[in-house]
Design a protein around this motif. Sequence first.
Motif, short mmCIF file in Angstrom:
data_model
loop_
_atom_site.label_atom_id
_atom_site.label_comp_id
_atom_site.label_asym_id
_atom_site.label_seq_id
_atom_site.Cartn_x
_atom_site.Cartn_y
_atom_site.Cartn_z
N MET A 48 114.63 42.02 -53.45
CA MET A 48 113.94 40.77 -53.77
C MET A 48 114.92 39.69 -54.21
SD MET A 48 111.15 40.03 -56.79
CE MET A 48 112.38 40.39 -58.07
N ILE A 49 115.82 40.03 -55.15
CA ILE A 49 116.77 39.05 -55.66
C ILE A 49 117.73 38.60 -54.57
CG2 ILE A 49 118.61 38.63 -57.33
CD1 ILE A 49 115.87 38.71 -58.55
N ALA A 50 118.16 39.54 -53.71
CA ALA A 50 119.05 39.17 -52.60
C ALA A 50 118.39 38.14 -51.69
CB ALA A 50 119.45 40.42 -51.81
N GLY A 51 117.10 38.36 -51.40
CA GLY A 51 116.36 37.40 -50.57
C GLY A 51 116.24 36.04 -51.23
N ILE A 52 115.97 36.04 -52.54
CA ILE A 52 115.85 34.78 -53.28
C ILE A 52 117.19 34.04 -53.28
CG2 ILE A 52 115.44 33.76 -55.55
CD1 ILE A 52 113.45 36.02 -56.07
N ILE A 53 118.29 34.79 -53.42
CA ILE A 53 119.62 34.17 -53.43
C ILE A 53 119.87 33.44 -52.11
CG2 ILE A 53 122.10 34.65 -53.35
CD1 ILE A 53 121.61 36.85 -55.42
N VAL A 54 119.56 34.10 -51.00
CA VAL A 54 119.80 33.50 -49.69
C VAL A 54 118.97 32.22 -49.52
CG1 VAL A 54 119.52 33.82 -47.20
CG2 VAL A 54 120.45 35.67 -48.59
N VAL A 55 117.67 32.30 -49.89
CA VAL A 55 116.80 31.13 -49.75
C VAL A 55 117.28 29.99 -50.65
CG1 VAL A 55 114.47 30.24 -50.12
CG2 VAL A 55 114.80 32.49 -49.06
N ALA A 56 117.60 30.32 -51.92
CA ALA A 56 118.07 29.30 -52.86
C ALA A 56 119.36 28.66 -52.38
CB ALA A 56 118.25 29.91 -54.24
N TYR A 57 120.25 29.48 -51.83
CA TYR A 57 121.53 28.95 -51.35
C TYR A 57 121.33 28.02 -50.16
CZ TYR A 57 126.44 28.69 -50.09
OH TYR A 57 127.69 28.22 -49.82
N LEU A 58 120.44 28.41 -49.25
CA LEU A 58 120.16 27.55 -48.10
C LEU A 58 119.55 26.22 -48.55
CD1 LEU A 58 118.75 30.19 -45.58
CD2 LEU A 58 120.88 28.91 -45.35
N MET A 59 118.64 26.26 -49.52
CA MET A 59 118.04 25.04 -50.05
C MET A 59 119.10 24.16 -50.72
SD MET A 59 114.45 26.47 -51.63
CE MET A 59 114.01 24.86 -52.27
N TYR A 60 120.05 24.81 -51.38
CA TYR A 60 121.14 24.07 -52.02
C TYR A 60 121.99 23.35 -50.99
CZ TYR A 60 125.95 23.68 -53.74
OH TYR A 60 127.22 23.23 -54.02
N THR A 61 122.33 24.05 -49.90
CA THR A 61 123.24 23.47 -48.91
C THR A 61 122.63 22.30 -48.15
OG1 THR A 61 122.56 25.07 -47.22
CG2 THR A 61 124.47 25.65 -48.59
N ILE A 62 121.28 22.25 -48.07
CA ILE A 62 120.64 21.17 -47.32
C ILE A 62 119.98 20.15 -48.25
CG2 ILE A 62 120.26 22.61 -45.29
CD1 ILE A 62 117.34 22.92 -46.15
N SER A 63 120.19 20.28 -49.56
CA SER A 63 119.62 19.31 -50.50
C SER A 63 120.29 17.96 -50.30
CB SER A 63 119.80 19.78 -51.94
OG SER A 63 121.17 19.87 -52.28
N ASP A 64 119.55 16.88 -50.57
CA ASP A 64 120.04 15.51 -50.32
C ASP A 64 121.33 15.24 -51.08
OD1 ASP A 64 117.89 15.05 -48.68
OD2 ASP A 64 116.67 14.14 -50.24
N GLU A 65 121.36 15.66 -52.35
CA GLU A 65 122.53 15.41 -53.19
C GLU A 65 123.79 16.03 -52.59
OE1 GLU A 65 124.33 16.95 -57.46
OE2 GLU A 65 122.26 17.39 -56.91
N VAL A 66 123.67 17.26 -52.14
CA VAL A 66 124.83 18.00 -51.62
C VAL A 66 125.25 17.45 -50.26
CG1 VAL A 66 125.62 20.24 -50.79
CG2 VAL A 66 124.33 20.09 -52.93
N VAL A 67 124.28 17.14 -49.41
CA VAL A 67 124.60 16.61 -48.08
C VAL A 67 125.31 15.26 -48.20
CG1 VAL A 67 123.60 15.70 -45.95
CG2 VAL A 67 122.76 17.85 -46.91
N MET A 68 124.88 14.42 -49.15
CA MET A 68 125.54 13.13 -49.35
C MET A 68 126.98 13.29 -49.83
SD MET A 68 122.55 10.80 -51.12
CE MET A 68 123.76 9.52 -51.47
N ARG A 69 127.21 14.33 -50.62
CA ARG A 69 128.55 14.50 -51.20
C ARG A 69 129.48 15.29 -50.30
NH1 ARG A 69 130.98 17.63 -55.55
NH2 ARG A 69 129.17 19.00 -55.60
N LEU A 70 128.96 16.34 -49.62
CA LEU A 70 129.82 17.25 -48.87
C LEU A 70 129.55 17.28 -47.38
CD1 LEU A 70 129.79 20.31 -51.34
CD2 LEU A 70 131.48 18.50 -51.16
N GLY A 71 128.49 16.61 -46.93
CA GLY A 71 128.23 16.57 -45.50
C GLY A 71 127.26 17.66 -45.05
N ASP A 72 127.08 17.72 -43.73
CA ASP A 72 126.08 18.62 -43.15
C ASP A 72 126.60 20.04 -42.88
OD1 ASP A 72 124.23 16.52 -43.02
OD2 ASP A 72 125.10 15.83 -41.12
#
Length: 299
Positions: free
Chosen positions: A218-242
């Motif tokens: 369960m936690i492994a799955g949550i980590i993957v989903v949370a990480y993917l959401m982090y990488t495509i969040s507006d703040e991160v995309v503006m700072r580090l790109g796509d």
Amino acid sequence: MQQVAISQKSVALSYIKLLRPEQWAKNLFIFIPLFFEGHFFELSLLLKLGAAFVSFSLVCSAIYVLNDYRDIEADRAHPKKRERPLASGEVSKGAGLAMMSLLAVAGLGIGLLLNVWFFTILLTYVAINIGYSFGLKHIGILDILLIASGFLLRTVSGGIVADVPVSQWLIIMIFLLALFLAIAKRRDDVVLGADSGLLIRKSVRNYNLEFINACMTMIAGIIVVAYLMYTISDEVVMRLGDYLVYTSVFVIAGLMRYLQITLVEKNSGSPTKLLYKDSFIQITLVGWILSFFWLIYLG
């Protein structure tokens, strides 16, 4: 004369073993906020964080000595932990307590000189771990949450010392990863208890393999989903790109390898020791760090 030298060397190694320096790798979490904020090559900040690393390491070693002192009898019944210096008798109880006191005073002293808020976090860490050692570790689920909190405190303290912000995403990811590793470590206790027929820890009575395996998945799955959401969040995309989303390959591969080691090879043990000896996890970790380095500092 040679025998005396060998004996002295053996005693010195026992004291070093008592400190568990291999566990100091956990304190590298202190450097994480500085790295992600793009200031990793500022020498003055690195020196401050280096002092914080030493301070936290000394305090952590003091806590390890306290835990070993409290768990002497239980460790003697453990197939691996019975080789620890206090459990095996290589270091006396009195010497262990003296070492613990020196480490605590030195670590807290450095912390106080460094930053009063960092010192406060150190005291919080000490308080949590004293409570853990004196009974909280026997309460199922709470013991895992307390272990995970230690990594959060390390990360937040690094942000305080370097005077850089610690994002909510970073806090979430650190906590989830720490929770995953803590559950994996507890699984090892459950397996050892089942194999030996001994109660390795009182908290083990609150777990079984089915529950632990479900929690890890369960936690492994949550980590993957949370990480993917982090990488495509507006703040991160503006700072580090796509391109940050592609680093999820390393995260997924690393988690799958850890699950393979734990569930298939049944060889989880200490997460720190796995980091030192498993080449696949080392490659995924290095690849992930280099990817971030490229995007933050060279991209």
